[in-house]
Design a protein around this motif. Structure first.
Motif, mmCIF file in Angstrom:
data_model
loop_
_atom_site.group_PDB
_atom_site.id
_atom_site.type_symbol
_atom_site.label_atom_id
_atom_site.label_comp_id
_atom_site.label_asym_id
_atom_site.label_seq_id
_atom_site.Cartn_x
_atom_site.Cartn_y
_atom_site.Cartn_z
ATOM 1 N N TYR A 385 0.850 -1.188 0.000
ATOM 2 C CA TYR A 385 0.000 0.000 0.000
ATOM 3 C C TYR A 385 0.890 1.244 0.000
ATOM 4 N N ASN A 386 0.468 2.258 -0.737
ATOM 5 C CA ASN A 386 1.208 3.528 -0.823
ATOM 6 C C ASN A 386 2.686 3.299 -1.132
ATOM 7 N N PRO A 387 2.964 2.636 -2.245
ATOM 8 C CA PRO A 387 4.359 2.304 -2.559
ATOM 9 C C PRO A 387 5.149 3.522 -3.036
ATOM 10 N N GLN A 388 6.399 3.564 -2.638
ATOM 11 C CA GLN A 388 7.319 4.528 -3.219
ATOM 12 C C GLN A 388 7.912 3.927 -4.491
ATOM 13 N N TRP A 389 8.317 4.807 -5.399
ATOM 14 C CA TRP A 389 8.879 4.322 -6.666
ATOM 15 C C TRP A 389 10.352 4.685 -6.728
ATOM 16 N N VAL A 390 11.189 3.661 -6.827
ATOM 17 C CA VAL A 390 12.619 3.871 -7.055
ATOM 18 C C VAL A 390 12.850 3.819 -8.558
ATOM 19 N N ILE A 391 13.335 4.916 -9.128
ATOM 20 C CA ILE A 391 13.485 5.001 -10.574
ATOM 21 C C ILE A 391 14.442 3.915 -11.066
ATOM 22 N N PRO A 392 13.990 3.034 -11.981
ATOM 23 C CA PRO A 392 14.879 1.989 -12.514
ATOM 24 C C PRO A 392 16.056 2.599 -13.274
ATOM 25 N N SER A 393 17.136 1.851 -13.368
ATOM 26 C CA SER A 393 18.374 2.362 -13.963
ATOM 27 C C SER A 393 18.183 2.793 -15.412
ATOM 28 N N GLY A 394 17.367 2.037 -16.164
ATOM 29 C CA GLY A 394 17.155 2.391 -17.566
ATOM 30 C C GLY A 394 16.493 3.749 -17.725
ATOM 31 N N ILE A 395 15.435 3.993 -16.941
ATOM 32 C CA ILE A 395 14.746 5.282 -16.994
ATOM 33 C C ILE A 395 15.645 6.376 -16.441
ATOM 34 N N LEU A 396 16.443 6.019 -15.438
ATOM 35 C CA LEU A 396 17.345 6.987 -14.810
ATOM 36 C C LEU A 396 18.319 7.562 -15.843
ATOM 37 N N LYS A 398 18.275 7.184 -19.309
ATOM 38 C CA LYS A 398 17.713 7.658 -20.573
ATOM 39 C C LYS A 398 16.810 8.879 -20.424
ATOM 40 N N GLU A 399 16.165 9.028 -19.263
ATOM 41 C CA GLU A 399 15.185 10.104 -19.140
ATOM 42 C C GLU A 399 15.466 11.054 -17.976
ATOM 43 N N ALA A 403 16.979 14.993 -18.123
ATOM 44 C CA ALA A 403 16.014 16.045 -17.800
ATOM 45 C C ALA A 403 16.499 16.898 -16.638
ATOM 46 N N ILE A 404 17.132 16.294 -15.643
ATOM 47 C CA ILE A 404 17.638 17.042 -14.484
ATOM 48 C C ILE A 404 18.800 17.943 -14.892
ATOM 49 N N ARG A 405 19.630 17.469 -15.821
ATOM 50 C CA ARG A 405 20.742 18.299 -16.298
ATOM 51 C C ARG A 405 20.228 19.581 -16.942
ATOM 52 N N LYS A 406 19.091 19.471 -17.625
ATOM 53 C CA LYS A 406 18.504 20.663 -18.252
ATOM 54 C C LYS A 406 17.822 21.560 -17.226
ATOM 55 N N ASP A 407 17.166 20.940 -16.248
ATOM 56 C CA ASP A 407 16.406 21.721 -15.259
ATOM 57 C C ASP A 407 16.297 20.911 -13.976
ATOM 58 N N VAL A 408 16.999 21.348 -12.935
ATOM 59 C CA VAL A 408 16.959 20.623 -11.674
ATOM 60 C C VAL A 408 15.568 20.657 -11.049
ATOM 61 N N GLY A 409 14.713 21.562 -11.538
ATOM 62 C CA GLY A 409 13.336 21.614 -11.063
ATOM 63 C C GLY A 409 12.524 20.386 -11.426
ATOM 64 N N GLN A 435 28.316 14.113 -14.903
ATOM 65 C CA GLN A 435 29.239 12.996 -14.704
ATOM 66 C C GLN A 435 28.565 11.639 -14.914
ATOM 67 N N TYR A 436 27.219 11.617 -14.833
ATOM 68 C CA TYR A 436 26.503 10.335 -14.841
ATOM 69 C C TYR A 436 25.609 10.165 -16.071
ATOM 70 N N SER A 437 25.962 10.834 -17.158
ATOM 71 C CA SER A 437 25.125 10.747 -18.372
ATOM 72 C C SER A 437 25.133 9.352 -18.981
ATOM 73 N N LYS A 438 26.161 8.562 -18.670
ATOM 74 C CA LYS A 438 26.235 7.207 -19.228
ATOM 75 C C LYS A 438 26.081 6.123 -18.154
ATOM 76 N N GLY A 439 25.679 6.526 -16.967
ATOM 77 C CA GLY A 439 25.475 5.549 -15.902
ATOM 78 C C GLY A 439 26.417 5.782 -14.736
ATOM 79 N N GLY A 440 26.401 4.832 -13.797
ATOM 80 C CA GLY A 440 27.260 4.918 -12.632
ATOM 81 C C GLY A 440 26.740 5.836 -11.549
ATOM 82 N N PHE A 441 25.451 6.187 -11.608
ATOM 83 C CA PHE A 441 24.862 7.092 -10.603
ATOM 84 C C PHE A 441 24.893 6.401 -9.233
#
Length: 580
Positions: A385-396, A398-399, A403-409, A435-441
């Motif tokens: 119930y009321n799950p939090q979502w951890v962004i998967p690495s692929g979405i992290l 690619k998307e 998006a954060i690099r363009k606008d931290v908002g 630094q993390y555009s290709k992974g390793g976040f």
């Protein structure tokens, strides 16, 4: 004790019991064979050659070849097919395989039919005929039990285990040949899946339509939207709906007295009468809705571009679509237990089956073609119930990070928090995002739960290597669309609270109102389900649906590759080459 001796001892009762059947049948046919050492020598030579050819064979071919080796070893390389009536029945059974969407040529049909009509004389041909006939029935039984095509050969991620043969499988194969039980065994395999026989029947119907020239295309034009509308295409539409079984052939035409007026003002020549066959009647309207339902379209009775495209899809290609899905039915025939959840990806649907009864079904949203929902199986272990979502690495990668690099908002807009390995928040302004555009976040991006959260208010936890789950969604209006491939791979479920209630199996503790009350607290809570339930994510573009067959678009373009594999004769050639 050597394995061969153990096998012989295990099969001895079968050999003794079936030998009397074979000899009696052979004697009654006046065709009792005496042991022929030369034929045995040829048989052993062919099997030795087949063993050498196995280095390049598929796993399914290797299994069948192993069965052939054990079978003839137990018979001491004597011929098995001495009963002319059994050979005649074998020819008939192979011919019938075409009705299962299989190819009789995969089972040496032409050559075995010639052998049946003109029994071979030379020892080499006798040995070849016997080996091909045994291979034909072993291969056909294997294909009916598991499918001709190995799923993993098309999808490396396939993780649904094929059912293993029973401990007495070799004895069953011995009985199939020596006891002449192969027709009954194949027939029983057709009944192992409730969806198989309706598809098989539909294949025959569509092939009949193809044999009669198919259906005539209905040309595009203005939308036909309501009952009473007149359109010259209506006779073609009527005939098309009759051929697909959505309209009775004796459905009435429009009544003449119910048509629009055929005359105009005084002094003007009367308008020509409107042919009743051109009128969109209520019966046609209902039949169009049934057709739309069966093809995954918007069920509104409006005959527009999508409906006409579905009507104009050639009957020959529909028959191929049924063939492909008969093969998938063979893959799936023995994987289900009595209770399970099943998602059909191209149908955008989910159902919960308990004790072999469909207790619940609903609509789902699946992955986009570029982020496909995989075909796999897992076990539902808990409800969150009321799950939090951890962004998967692929979405992290690619998307989110671009998006954060363009606008931290982007983080605030999507209610995302950066946390380290200990779960402590991290200031986004202290992160070097480039630094993390290709992974390793090194951190996690976590989205808070809530009505606007990507997982909605509930998630079904089913650990798997694809990180794919079923869950609620805030984008509920998408469920109203006929085509629902919008996710990153996870499956969004309509009415998920109902499924949670069924899985938790405790109406006193977890009725729908109590589930809602727990969710309304806003606290994240994991509730184990009392019995883990298997869940299957499958891909069926044609399937039985209430006595009829429904079709769906091949949204991930998987049918063509499977059809090509079904039409391949690669595995057959190794046996024919070995017995030359």
């Amino acid at each position: 004790m050597a394995p061969l001796i153990l096998l012989c001892l295990a099969l001895m009762p079968v050999i003794i019991s079936v030998s009397s059947v074979q000899v009696y049948a052979a004697e009654s046919a006046g065709n009792l064979e005496l042991p022929d050492q030369t034929v045995r020598t040829h048989l052993k030579s062919y099997l030795d050659r087949l063993d050498r050819l196995d280095a390049s064979s598929s796993s399914s071919r290797l299994e069948i070849d192993g069965q052939l080796q054990r079978f003839y070893r137990v018979l001491d390389y004597r011929v098995a097919w001495t009963n002319r009536n059994a050979i005649k029945r074998l020819v008939e059974v192979i011919a019938e395989s075409v009705d299962d969407g299989l190819k009789p040529s995969d089972y040496h049909y032409d050559e075995i039919r010639d052998f049946a009509q003109n029994p071979p004389e030379s020892p080499a041909l006798k040995a070849r005929a016997d080996l091909l006939m045994t291979d034909a029935i072993f291969s056909l039984l294997s294909h009916m039990r598991l499918g001709k095509v190995m799923p993993r050969s098309l999808d490396p991620n396939w993780n649904i285990p094929a059912p293993k043969p029973g401990v007495n499988h070799d004895q069953s194969l011995m009985m199939a040949v020596m006891g002449g039980k192969f027709p009954e065994m194949i027939s029983s395999l057709r009944r192992s899946s409730p969806g198989y026989l309706p598809l098989r029947k539909a294949l025959a119907s569509y092939r009949k339509v193809v044999g009669e020239g198919g259906w005539q295309s209905v040309y595009q034009g203005p939308q036909i939207e309501k009952v009473g509308q007149v359109d010259r295409r209506m006779p073609l539409i009527r005939q098309r709906l009759i051929l697909s079984g959505d309209l009775s052939a004796d459905a009435p035409l429009a009544k003449t007295n119910a048509l629009p007026a055929d005359s105009s003002a005084s002094g003007v020549a009367p308008a020509p009468p409107i042919p009743p066959a051109q009128v969109y009647t209520q019966e046609l309207f209902d039949a169009v809705k049934a057709f739309q339902q069966g093809h995954g379209l918007s069920v509104d009775g409006v005959i527009g571009i999508e409906t006409l495209n579905a009507m104009n899809y050639p009957a020959e290609l529909r028959a191929d679509q049924i063939r492909v899905n008969l093969e998938r039915e063979r893959w799936h025939s023995k994987i289900f237990g009595r209770t399970y959840v099943m998602v059909n990806i191209p149908a955008f649907s989910v159902e919960y089956v308990q004790d072999n009864v469909v207790r619940w079904n609903s609509r789902v949203i699946v992955g986009k073609p570029e982020t496909q929902t995989p075909v796999f199986s897992a076990q539902i272990q808990s409800v969150i119930y009321n799950p939090q979502w951890v962004i998967p690495s692929g979405i992290l990668v690619k998307e989110a990070i671009p998006a954060i690099r363009k606008d931290v908002g982007y983080l605030d807009k999507h209610r995302l928090t950066i946390v380290d390995s200990k779960g402590k928040p991290v200031d986004p302004n202290r992160v070097n995002w480039s630094q993390y555009s290709k992974g390793g976040f090194p951190y996690r991006l976590v989205q808070a739960s809530g009505d606007d959260g990507s997982l909605g208010r509930i998630k079904f936890n089913m650990p798997n290597r694809f990180t794919v789950y079923m869950h609620d969604t805030p984008t509920k209006p998408l469920f109203e669309r006929a085509r629902r491939a919008y996710s990153h791979g996870c499956v969004r479920v309509d009415r998920p609270f109902e499924l949670a209630e069924l899985l938790l199996r405790n109406p006193e503790t977890w009725s729908l109102p109590k589930i809602q009350a727990a969710i309304n607290t806003g606290r994240t809570r994991t509730v184990p389900i009392p019995v883990k339930v298997p869940v299957f994510f499958l891909y069926q573009t044609a399937f039985a649906d209430g006595g009829k067959v429904s079709f769906r678009d091949d949204i991930y373009n998987r049918d063509k590759e499977l059809l090509g594999a079904l039409n391949s004769n690669k595995d057959r050639r190794s046996v024919e080459e070995a017995a030359r």
